[in-house]
Design a protein around this motif. Structure first.
Motif, PDB file in Angstrom:
ATOM      1  N   ASP A   1       0.805  -1.223   0.000  1.00 51.03           N
ATOM      2  CA  ASP A   1       0.000   0.000   0.000  1.00 51.03           C
ATOM      3  C   ASP A   1       0.842   1.279   0.000  1.00 51.03           C
ATOM      4  O   ASP A   1       0.285   2.377   0.004  1.00 51.03           O
ATOM      5  N   LEU A   2       2.172   1.143   0.011  1.00 46.63           N
ATOM      6  CA  LEU A   2       3.014   2.337   0.146  1.00 46.63           C
ATOM      7  C   LEU A   2       2.828   3.333  -0.992  1.00 46.63           C
ATOM      8  O   LEU A   2       3.033   4.529  -0.812  1.00 46.63           O
ATOM      9  N   SER A   3       2.477   2.844  -2.167  1.00 45.80           N
ATOM     10  CA  SER A   3       2.225   3.744  -3.294  1.00 45.80           C
ATOM     11  C   SER A   3       0.747   3.776  -3.655  1.00 45.80           C
ATOM     12  O   SER A   3       0.378   4.090  -4.795  1.00 45.80           O
ATOM     13  N   GLY A   4      -0.096   3.471  -2.676  1.00 46.63           N
ATOM     14  CA  GLY A   4      -1.526   3.484  -2.921  1.00 46.63           C
ATOM     15  C   GLY A   4      -2.076   4.896  -3.029  1.00 46.63           C
ATOM     16  O   GLY A   4      -1.460   5.871  -2.591  1.00 46.63           O
ATOM     17  N   PRO A   5      -3.272   5.052  -3.598  1.00 39.30           N
ATOM     18  CA  PRO A   5      -3.869   6.378  -3.793  1.00 39.30           C
ATOM     19  C   PRO A   5      -3.921   7.254  -2.544  1.00 39.30           C
ATOM     20  O   PRO A   5      -3.672   8.463  -2.638  1.00 39.30           O
ATOM     21  N   PRO A   6      -4.222   6.722  -1.334  1.00 42.29           N
ATOM     22  CA  PRO A   6      -4.266   7.620  -0.173  1.00 42.29           C
ATOM     23  C   PRO A   6      -2.935   8.314   0.126  1.00 42.29           C
ATOM     24  O   PRO A   6      -2.917   9.432   0.643  1.00 42.29           O
ATOM     25  N   VAL A   7      -1.803   7.648  -0.173  1.00 47.05           N
ATOM     26  CA  VAL A   7      -0.499   8.252   0.084  1.00 47.05           C
ATOM     27  C   VAL A   7      -0.322   9.506  -0.758  1.00 47.05           C
ATOM     28  O   VAL A   7       0.274  10.494  -0.303  1.00 47.05           O
ATOM     29  N   TYR A   8      -0.863   9.501  -1.966  1.00 47.31           N
ATOM     30  CA  TYR A   8      -0.768  10.635  -2.882  1.00 47.31           C
ATOM     31  C   TYR A   8      -1.941  11.600  -2.688  1.00 47.31           C
ATOM     32  O   TYR A   8      -1.764  12.742  -2.265  1.00 47.31           O
ATOM     33  N   GLY A   9      -3.134  11.125  -3.017  1.00 47.34           N
ATOM     34  CA  GLY A   9      -4.293  12.007  -3.026  1.00 47.34           C
ATOM     35  C   GLY A   9      -4.715  12.480  -1.652  1.00 47.34           C
ATOM     36  O   GLY A   9      -4.888  13.684  -1.418  1.00 47.34           O
ATOM     37  N   ARG A  10      -4.896  11.558  -0.723  1.00 50.05           N
ATOM     38  CA  ARG A  10      -5.314  11.982   0.613  1.00 50.05           C
ATOM     39  C   ARG A  10      -4.181  12.727   1.308  1.00 50.05           C
ATOM     40  O   ARG A  10      -4.424  13.631   2.112  1.00 50.05           O
ATOM     41  N   GLY A  11      -2.922  12.349   0.985  1.00 50.62           N
ATOM     42  CA  GLY A  11      -1.798  13.110   1.524  1.00 50.62           C
ATOM     43  C   GLY A  11      -1.850  14.562   1.102  1.00 50.62           C
ATOM     44  O   GLY A  11      -1.634  15.476   1.915  1.00 50.62           O
ATOM     45  N   ALA A  12      -2.168  14.800  -0.175  1.00 49.60           N
ATOM     46  CA  ALA A  12      -2.297  16.179  -0.651  1.00 49.60           C
ATOM     47  C   ALA A  12      -3.478  16.875   0.006  1.00 49.60           C
ATOM     48  O   ALA A  12      -3.440  18.088   0.274  1.00 49.60           O
ATOM     49  N   MET A  13      -4.553  16.128   0.291  1.00 46.06           N
ATOM     50  CA  MET A  13      -5.689  16.716   1.003  1.00 46.06           C
ATOM     51  C   MET A  13      -5.266  17.196   2.395  1.00 46.06           C
ATOM     52  O   MET A  13      -5.741  18.240   2.865  1.00 46.06           O
ATOM     53  N   VAL A  14      -4.397  16.447   3.054  1.00 47.16           N
ATOM     54  CA  VAL A  14      -3.901  16.878   4.362  1.00 47.16           C
ATOM     55  C   VAL A  14      -3.247  18.252   4.247  1.00 47.16           C
ATOM     56  O   VAL A  14      -3.501  19.159   5.051  1.00 47.16           O
ATOM     57  N   LEU A  15      -2.408  18.427   3.222  1.00 46.69           N
ATOM     58  CA  LEU A  15      -1.747  19.721   3.048  1.00 46.69           C
ATOM     59  C   LEU A  15      -2.763  20.831   2.780  1.00 46.69           C
ATOM     60  O   LEU A  15      -2.605  21.960   3.275  1.00 46.69           O
ATOM     61  N   HIS A  16      -3.790  20.529   2.006  1.00 47.15           N
ATOM     62  CA  HIS A  16      -4.788  21.569   1.723  1.00 47.15           C
ATOM     63  C   HIS A  16      -5.570  21.938   2.973  1.00 47.15           C
ATOM     64  O   HIS A  16      -5.896  23.118   3.182  1.00 47.15           O
ATOM     65  N   LYS A  17      -5.846  20.967   3.825  1.00 49.14           N
ATOM     66  CA  LYS A  17      -6.530  21.283   5.078  1.00 49.14           C
ATOM     67  C   LYS A  17      -5.624  22.120   5.979  1.00 49.14           C
ATOM     68  O   LYS A  17      -6.106  23.019   6.693  1.00 49.14           O
ATOM     69  N   VAL A  18      -4.320  21.843   5.962  1.00 49.07           N
ATOM     70  CA  VAL A  18      -3.384  22.694   6.705  1.00 49.07           C
ATOM     71  C   VAL A  18      -3.448  24.114   6.156  1.00 49.07           C
ATOM     72  O   VAL A  18      -3.494  25.100   6.918  1.00 49.07           O
ATOM     73  N   ARG A  19      -3.463  24.250   4.852  1.00 52.54           N
ATOM     74  CA  ARG A  19      -3.538  25.581   4.224  1.00 52.54           C
ATOM     75  C   ARG A  19      -4.786  26.328   4.670  1.00 52.54           C
ATOM     76  O   ARG A  19      -4.726  27.523   5.009  1.00 52.54           O
ATOM     77  N   GLN A  20      -5.905  25.627   4.683  1.00 55.92           N
ATOM     78  CA  GLN A  20      -7.149  26.264   5.100  1.00 55.92           C
ATOM     79  C   GLN A  20      -7.108  26.647   6.579  1.00 55.92           C
ATOM     80  O   GLN A  20      -7.670  27.668   6.987  1.00 55.92           O
TER      81      GLN A  20
END
Length: 462
Positions: free
Chosen positions: A384-403
């Motif tokens: 799962d290390l290269s699974g979608p959550p590592v990329y997409g949900r990881g980027a969502m984490v950064l966007h929530k930090v931005r907000q």
């Protein structure tokens, strides 16, 4: 003291032994007993990857490759510093035949078990001592199918081959301490048949021709995790130029690759977002005649195949030079830190170049069920290390930090995080602590829901 020796001779023998091991007689009497270094650093996904007891400072790799027979002949000259008194230590190596090994200039006993080489030097190595290990080896470098089914290691092409190392593939072409927590500088000299090119990381410091063969010497002065090291051998068209700011650009291409011309422009754009570029050269390796199935952020010279050489992926791999290459993960559990920033860079690029707001990218990823299979900071298995959550949900984490912190503070975080851990390693805890420290915000709820939570929130704005 040996009672059969005169005291003076015994003292001389003690001094000689101390010189060989880097310790004094007092240190031998009071220090810890030498023991073997651990066969692995205990990574949560690859516990046998890497090795304990020492820290590699520099790899000098002298290689010769014959494309027709896929034969690699190599000498690895490894400079390391002991982090404990060592009676033996391990190196990671997949396949290939080891012909000899020396430590501190003396022959070492070599024992092999699977992907582990155990070297026992003629003399114990003292804690803190710097020592050199030379391993001579050869064979057909292996293609490794990783836990996700992707190919890595040594991948043959129509007229050569390319080494791709994430997460364990670098073990297929040189022995070393193959965990991202042990970064080192590199010099890689590759000899190939005349007409072929050998491209690696860093700067080309020498090119010589003799006996119908060409030797290319590449030097990486900044620390590099072994999975980011590469060599590519083939009939590439190579070019060297400079960006408007004077940074060397080295490219190698087979097939159509006009997008390479945009590297200076996109590097200037990423530098504006993420801060000073962390390496002394840039470029890319492009082979549109092969289908590897992915691009890879190999340090200072990312690799692209026939299906990945397009603008957003180029931006993604350039962003990795800051996030993943300069700031490298402490363990493979921290891989989301690499991929979240690189994916967010794609979102920023889409907003500025394609008129697609970052929020729209966020909403698309939020709606995709695949991104909620597991928390990005806790992939359940190596697969799962290269699974979608590592990329997409990881980027969502950064966007929530931005907000949560605002655009100005977030821009500072993008640049500050890359600066704080430049050429070092960092963990998820390091990141969450850093963000809260510089923003002055308690983001416990954000981490609990977006970084570690199992369920998708009913309200994406929460």
């Amino acid at each position: 003291m040996d009672p059969r020796r005169p005291p003076a001779l015994a003292a001389v023998a003690l001094l000689v032994a101390a010189a060989l091991t880097g310790c004094t007689g007092d240190e031998r009497g009071t220090g810890a007993r030498a023991e073997p270094g651990a066969a692995g650093v205990g990574d949560p996904y690859f516990p046998k990857l890497g090795n304990g007891g020492y820290d590699v400072r520099h790899y000098a790799l002298t290689l010769s490759y014959e494309p027709g027979t896929n034969r690699l002949t190599g000498t690895a000259d490894i400079t390391a510093r002991a982090t404990q008194p060592l009676s033996a230590f391990n190196l990671d190596l997949t396949g290939l035949t080891v012909h000899s090994a020396t430590v501190a200039g003396a022959p070492a006993t070599v024992r092999r078990s699977g992907g582990e080489l155990t070297l026992r030097p003629a003399e114990d190595i003292a804690d803190g001592a710097t020592f050199r290990t030379v391993v001579r080896y050869s064979g057909a470098p292996a293609t490794i199918t990783d836990a996700e089914g992707a190919r890595e290691g040594w991948l043959r092409t129509a007229d050569g081959g390319v080494a791709l190392g994430e997460p364990t593939g670098s073990t297929a072409w040189f022995p070393g301490n193959h965990h991202p927590s042990d970064k080192a500088t590199y010099e890689v000299a590759v000899t190939v048949p005349h007409g072929h090119r050998a491209v690696s990381n860093g700067e080309l410091t020498e090119h010589r021709t003799a006996g119908g063969r060409d030797t290319f010497v590449w030097r990486s002065a900044e620390p590099m995790a072994s999975y980011l090291a590469t060599i590519a051998v083939g009939r590439y068209e190579t070019k060297s130029s400079r960006t408007p700011s004077g940074l060397p650009v080295h490219t190698a291409a087979r097939g159509e690759a006009t997008l390479l011309d945009r590297i200076p422009e996109l590097l200037a754009w990423t530098t504006g977002k993420f801060g000073p570029y962390p390496f002394s050269s840039t470029g890319a390796i492009v082979d549109t005649t092969v289908d590897v199935g992915y691009a890879l952020e190999t340090q200072s010279r990312p690799f692209f195949d026939k299906n990945t050489f397009e603008p957003s992926t180029l931006v993604h791999e350039l962003a990795h030079q800051w996030y993943g290459n300069s700031v490298s993960p402490k363990s493979w559990r921290d891989m989301w830190l690499n991929e979240s920033f690189a994916t967010y860079a794609e979102w920023l690029y889409a907003e500025e170049f394609d008129d697609k707001p970052v929020q729209e990218s966020f909403d698309e990823v939020f709606a995709d069920d695949e991104n909620w299979a597991f928390p990005p900071a806790a992939p359940p298995t190596p697969e799962d290390l290269s699974g979608p959550p590592v990329y997409g949900r990881g980027a969502m984490v950064l966007h929530k930090v931005r907000q949560a912190v605002g655009d100005d503070a977030f821009s500072g975080i993008l640049r500050g995080w890359a600066a704080k851990h430049r050429h070092a390693n960092a963990s998820t805890r390091d990141f969450t602590t850093y963000v809260e420290d510089v923003s002055g915000e308690d983001l416990t709820d954000l981490w609990d829901v977006w970084l570690y939570g199992d369920d998708r929130p009913t309200d994406p704005s929460a």
